[in-house]
Design a protein around this motif. Structure first.
Motif, PDB file in Angstrom:
ATOM      1  N   GLY A  44      22.025 -32.342 -15.437  1.00 14.88           N
ATOM      2  CA  GLY A  44      21.686 -30.968 -15.133  1.00 14.88           C
ATOM      3  C   GLY A  44      20.282 -30.766 -14.632  1.00 14.88           C
ATOM      4  N   VAL A  45      19.489 -31.843 -14.562  1.00 10.97           N
ATOM      5  CA  VAL A  45      18.125 -31.724 -14.091  1.00 10.97           C
ATOM      6  C   VAL A  45      18.081 -32.018 -12.612  1.00 10.97           C
ATOM      7  CG1 VAL A  45      15.778 -32.579 -14.305  1.00 10.97           C
ATOM      8  CG2 VAL A  45      17.215 -32.400 -16.332  1.00 10.97           C
ATOM      9  N   ILE A  46      17.424 -31.170 -11.862  1.00 17.08           N
ATOM     10  CA  ILE A  46      17.304 -31.357 -10.415  1.00 17.08           C
ATOM     11  C   ILE A  46      16.095 -32.239 -10.157  1.00 17.08           C
ATOM     12  CG2 ILE A  46      16.986 -30.200  -8.212  1.00 17.08           C
ATOM     13  CD1 ILE A  46      18.259 -27.748  -9.408  1.00 17.08           C
ATOM     14  N   ASN A  47      16.339 -33.381  -9.545  1.00 14.18           N
ATOM     15  CA  ASN A  47      15.247 -34.324  -9.299  1.00 14.18           C
ATOM     16  C   ASN A  47      14.484 -33.940  -8.039  1.00 14.18           C
ATOM     17  OD1 ASN A  47      16.019 -35.881 -11.505  1.00 14.18           O
ATOM     18  ND2 ASN A  47      17.566 -36.940 -10.285  1.00 14.18           N
TER      19      ASN A  47
ATOM     20  N   ASP B  18      25.521 -35.065  -6.086  1.00 14.96           N
ATOM     21  CA  ASP B  18      24.607 -36.129  -5.665  1.00 14.96           C
ATOM     22  C   ASP B  18      23.965 -35.790  -4.319  1.00 14.96           C
ATOM     23  OD1 ASP B  18      24.838 -37.719  -7.869  1.00 14.96           O
ATOM     24  OD2 ASP B  18      26.415 -39.001  -7.053  1.00 14.96           O
ATOM     25  N   ALA B  19      24.769 -35.230  -3.406  1.00 11.26           N
ATOM     26  CA  ALA B  19      24.234 -34.850  -2.093  1.00 11.26           C
ATOM     27  C   ALA B  19      23.179 -33.756  -2.221  1.00 11.26           C
ATOM     28  CB  ALA B  19      25.365 -34.380  -1.181  1.00 11.26           C
ATOM     29  N   LEU B  20      23.319 -32.892  -3.227  1.00 15.57           N
ATOM     30  CA  LEU B  20      22.358 -31.825  -3.475  1.00 15.57           C
ATOM     31  C   LEU B  20      21.228 -32.293  -4.386  1.00 15.57           C
ATOM     32  CD1 LEU B  20      24.823 -28.837  -4.027  1.00 15.57           C
ATOM     33  CD2 LEU B  20      23.525 -29.395  -1.979  1.00 15.57           C
ATOM     34  N   ASN B  21      21.244 -33.587  -4.754  1.00 20.99           N
ATOM     35  CA  ASN B  21      20.223 -34.190  -5.612  1.00 20.99           C
ATOM     36  C   ASN B  21      20.222 -33.560  -7.008  1.00 20.99           C
ATOM     37  OD1 ASN B  21      18.305 -36.173  -6.000  1.00 20.99           O
ATOM     38  ND2 ASN B  21      16.583 -34.844  -5.454  1.00 20.99           N
ATOM     39  N   VAL B  22      21.397 -33.234  -7.492  1.00 15.94           N
ATOM     40  CA  VAL B  22      21.556 -32.692  -8.835  1.00 15.94           C
ATOM     41  C   VAL B  22      22.275 -33.741  -9.673  1.00 15.94           C
ATOM     42  CG1 VAL B  22      22.549 -30.863 -10.250  1.00 15.94           C
ATOM     43  CG2 VAL B  22      21.651 -30.353  -7.988  1.00 15.94           C
ATOM     44  N   ARG B  23      21.652 -34.183 -10.739  1.00 14.41           N
ATOM     45  CA  ARG B  23      22.206 -35.243 -11.556  1.00 14.41           C
ATOM     46  C   ARG B  23      23.090 -34.668 -12.640  1.00 14.41           C
ATOM     47  NH1 ARG B  23      21.875 -38.696  -7.745  1.00 14.41           N
ATOM     48  NH2 ARG B  23      19.740 -39.064  -7.020  1.00 14.41           N
ATOM     49  N   ALA B  24      23.861 -35.546 -13.273  1.00 11.69           N
ATOM     50  CA  ALA B  24      24.843 -35.139 -14.278  1.00 11.69           C
ATOM     51  C   ALA B  24      24.216 -34.564 -15.523  1.00 11.69           C
ATOM     52  CB  ALA B  24      25.729 -36.335 -14.676  1.00 11.69           C
TER      53      ALA B  24
ATOM     54  N   MET C  80      12.789 -25.984  -6.277  1.00 12.50           N
ATOM     55  CA  MET C  80      13.862 -26.964  -6.025  1.00 12.50           C
ATOM     56  C   MET C  80      13.514 -27.782  -4.798  1.00 12.50           C
ATOM     57  SD  MET C  80      17.868 -26.277  -5.162  1.00 12.50           S
ATOM     58  CE  MET C  80      18.105 -25.325  -6.639  1.00 12.50           C
ATOM     59  N   SER C  81      13.530 -29.075  -4.916  1.00 13.23           N
ATOM     60  CA  SER C  81      13.191 -29.946  -3.804  1.00 13.23           C
ATOM     61  C   SER C  81      14.401 -30.167  -2.912  1.00 13.23           C
ATOM     62  CB  SER C  81      12.684 -31.291  -4.325  1.00 13.23           C
ATOM     63  OG  SER C  81      13.691 -31.925  -5.074  1.00 13.23           O
ATOM     64  N   ALA C  82      14.131 -30.485  -1.657  1.00 10.89           N
ATOM     65  CA  ALA C  82      15.213 -30.736  -0.702  1.00 10.89           C
ATOM     66  C   ALA C  82      15.908 -32.038  -1.041  1.00 10.89           C
ATOM     67  CB  ALA C  82      14.648 -30.793   0.723  1.00 10.89           C
ATOM     68  N   PRO C  83      17.206 -32.137  -0.761  1.00 14.98           N
ATOM     69  CA  PRO C  83      17.934 -33.364  -1.034  1.00 14.98           C
ATOM     70  C   PRO C  83      17.294 -34.534  -0.319  1.00 14.98           C
ATOM     71  CG  PRO C  83      19.448 -31.588  -0.495  1.00 14.98           C
ATOM     72  CD  PRO C  83      18.065 -31.088  -0.214  1.00 14.98           C
ATOM     73  N   SER C  84      17.096 -35.622  -1.021  1.00 16.25           N
ATOM     74  CA  SER C  84      16.472 -36.791  -0.438  1.00 16.25           C
ATOM     75  C   SER C  84      17.480 -37.555   0.404  1.00 16.25           C
ATOM     76  CB  SER C  84      15.924 -37.697  -1.543  1.00 16.25           C
ATOM     77  OG  SER C  84      16.979 -38.177  -2.336  1.00 16.25           O
ATOM     78  N   THR C  85      16.945 -38.413   1.293  1.00 15.83           N
ATOM     79  CA  THR C  85      17.810 -39.202   2.168  1.00 15.83           C
ATOM     80  C   THR C  85      18.655 -40.170   1.367  1.00 15.83           C
ATOM     81  OG1 THR C  85      16.129 -39.055   3.889  1.00 15.83           O
ATOM     82  CG2 THR C  85      17.834 -40.721   4.170  1.00 15.83           C
ATOM     83  N   SER C  86      18.052 -40.740   0.311  1.00 18.53           N
ATOM     84  CA  SER C  86      18.783 -41.701  -0.507  1.00 18.53           C
ATOM     85  C   SER C  86      19.943 -41.054  -1.237  1.00 18.53           C
ATOM     86  CB  SER C  86      17.838 -42.362  -1.515  1.00 18.53           C
ATOM     87  OG  SER C  86      17.274 -41.396  -2.372  1.00 18.53           O
ATOM     88  N   SER C  87      19.733 -39.823  -1.721  1.00 15.99           N
ATOM     89  CA  SER C  87      20.810 -39.149  -2.442  1.00 15.99           C
ATOM     90  C   SER C  87      21.957 -38.805  -1.512  1.00 15.99           C
ATOM     91  CB  SER C  87      20.278 -37.875  -3.116  1.00 15.99           C
ATOM     92  OG  SER C  87      19.828 -36.958  -2.145  1.00 15.99           O
ATOM     93  N   VAL C  88      21.629 -38.378  -0.293  1.00 14.95           N
ATOM     94  CA  VAL C  88      22.683 -38.090   0.684  1.00 14.95           C
ATOM     95  C   VAL C  88      23.423 -39.368   1.051  1.00 14.95           C
ATOM     96  CG1 VAL C  88      23.142 -37.226   3.005  1.00 14.95           C
ATOM     97  CG2 VAL C  88      21.442 -36.093   1.577  1.00 14.95           C
ATOM     98  N   GLY C  89      22.670 -40.459   1.167  1.00  8.05           N
ATOM     99  CA  GLY C  89      23.303 -41.737   1.472  1.00  8.05           C
ATOM    100  C   GLY C  89      24.214 -42.197   0.357  1.00  8.05           C
ATOM    101  N   ASP C  90      23.777 -41.982  -0.902  1.00 11.67           N
ATOM    102  CA  ASP C  90      24.627 -42.347  -2.036  1.00 11.67           C
ATOM    103  C   ASP C  90      25.910 -41.526  -2.040  1.00 11.67           C
ATOM    104  OD1 ASP C  90      22.717 -44.125  -2.791  1.00 11.67           O
ATOM    105  OD2 ASP C  90      21.797 -42.817  -4.295  1.00 11.67           O
ATOM    106  N   ALA C  91      25.772 -40.231  -1.722  1.00 11.69           N
ATOM    107  CA  ALA C  91      26.957 -39.375  -1.683  1.00 11.69           C
ATOM    108  C   ALA C  91      27.909 -39.803  -0.578  1.00 11.69           C
ATOM    109  CB  ALA C  91      26.532 -37.915  -1.483  1.00 11.69           C
ATOM    110  N   ALA C  92      27.343 -40.174   0.581  1.00  8.29           N
ATOM    111  CA  ALA C  92      28.202 -40.632   1.688  1.00  8.29           C
ATOM    112  C   ALA C  92      28.914 -41.924   1.312  1.00  8.29           C
ATOM    113  CB  ALA C  92      27.344 -40.840   2.937  1.00  8.29           C
ATOM    114  N   ALA C  93      28.200 -42.793   0.596  1.00 11.04           N
ATOM    115  CA  ALA C  93      28.835 -44.039   0.159  1.00 11.04           C
ATOM    116  C   ALA C  93      29.956 -43.761  -0.827  1.00 11.04           C
ATOM    117  CB  ALA C  93      27.789 -44.950  -0.481  1.00 11.04           C
TER     118      ALA C  93
END
Length: 208
Positions: free
Chosen positions: A205-208, A197-203, A1-14
């Protein structure tokens, strides 16, 4: 499992800064009773298992939030002193760790080395080190003295999470569930969707 990316955390914050809406509360019959069907997932097919978990987390998120709240409230009612004490000790430990690894501490340490041991920076670092040491000793003492309270607090947090994960893993999705997921994917953001989204898990079910 990869660490949450900065973009995904930013999308979640938005998303969190916008309007989040909880989906409707699912009926008890749909959640656990008559019409609910449960089956062990295929442990060898992680994608399919993860897809079921993610979809159920999105579909039943309001029910899961209520389950989490109910379990937490019940545990606090039966053990209010221990849980509050455990939370305070954990908060103190987190603050000390955060302060120790904070960018400001690192910056001061590096600056003192680059300036050849500036007296003012050296004094500030020495004072800060004593504060961190005193806090670490206090946190360590409280942790050992109140370890049962800390463990109970951790159990109180992990119990509803475990119940949620087990239900999401075992609950078979029905047509209503699949249809609701499809409709809600085009609708407003939900708290669970923002968290995933913050955990970089998409709808899907696949973890990017």
């Amino acid at each position: 499992m990869s660490a949450p990316s900065t973009s995904s955390v930013g999308d979640a914050a938005a998303a969190l800064s916008g309007n989040l809406q909880l989906p409707p509360l699912r009926t008890l019959d749909d959640f656990v009773l008559g019409s609910a069907r449960f089956q062990l997932p295929n442990l060898k097919d992680f994608d399919k298992w993860g897809n079921r978990v993610v979809k159920n987390l999105l579909y039943y998120q309001t029910n899961y939030f209520l389950v989490f709240l109910a379990i937490y409230v019940v545990m606090i009612i039966f053990n209010p002193t221990k849980i509050l004490s455990g939370l305070l000790v954990q908060a103190l430990i987190i603050v000390i760790i955060w302060q120790f690894f904070s960018s400001k501490s690192k910056t001061n340490f590096i600056a003192s080395r680059l300036t050849g041991g500036n007296q003012i920076l050296a004094a500030q670092n020495a004072q800060q080190k004593w504060y961190i040491l005193a806090g670490a000793l206090l946190a360590g003492y409280l942790f050992l003295h109140m370890i049962s309270a800390v463990l109970l607090t951790a159990f109180t947090l992990l119990l509803p999470i475990s119940v949620t994960f087990i239900h999401a893993s075992l609950r078979l999705r029905n047509i209503k569930n699949k249809l609701a997921n499809t409709i809600e994917s085009f609708g407003p953001s939900t708290p669970m969707g923002a968290l995933l989204d913050a955990l970089n898990v998409r709808a899907d079910g696949v973890i990017n």
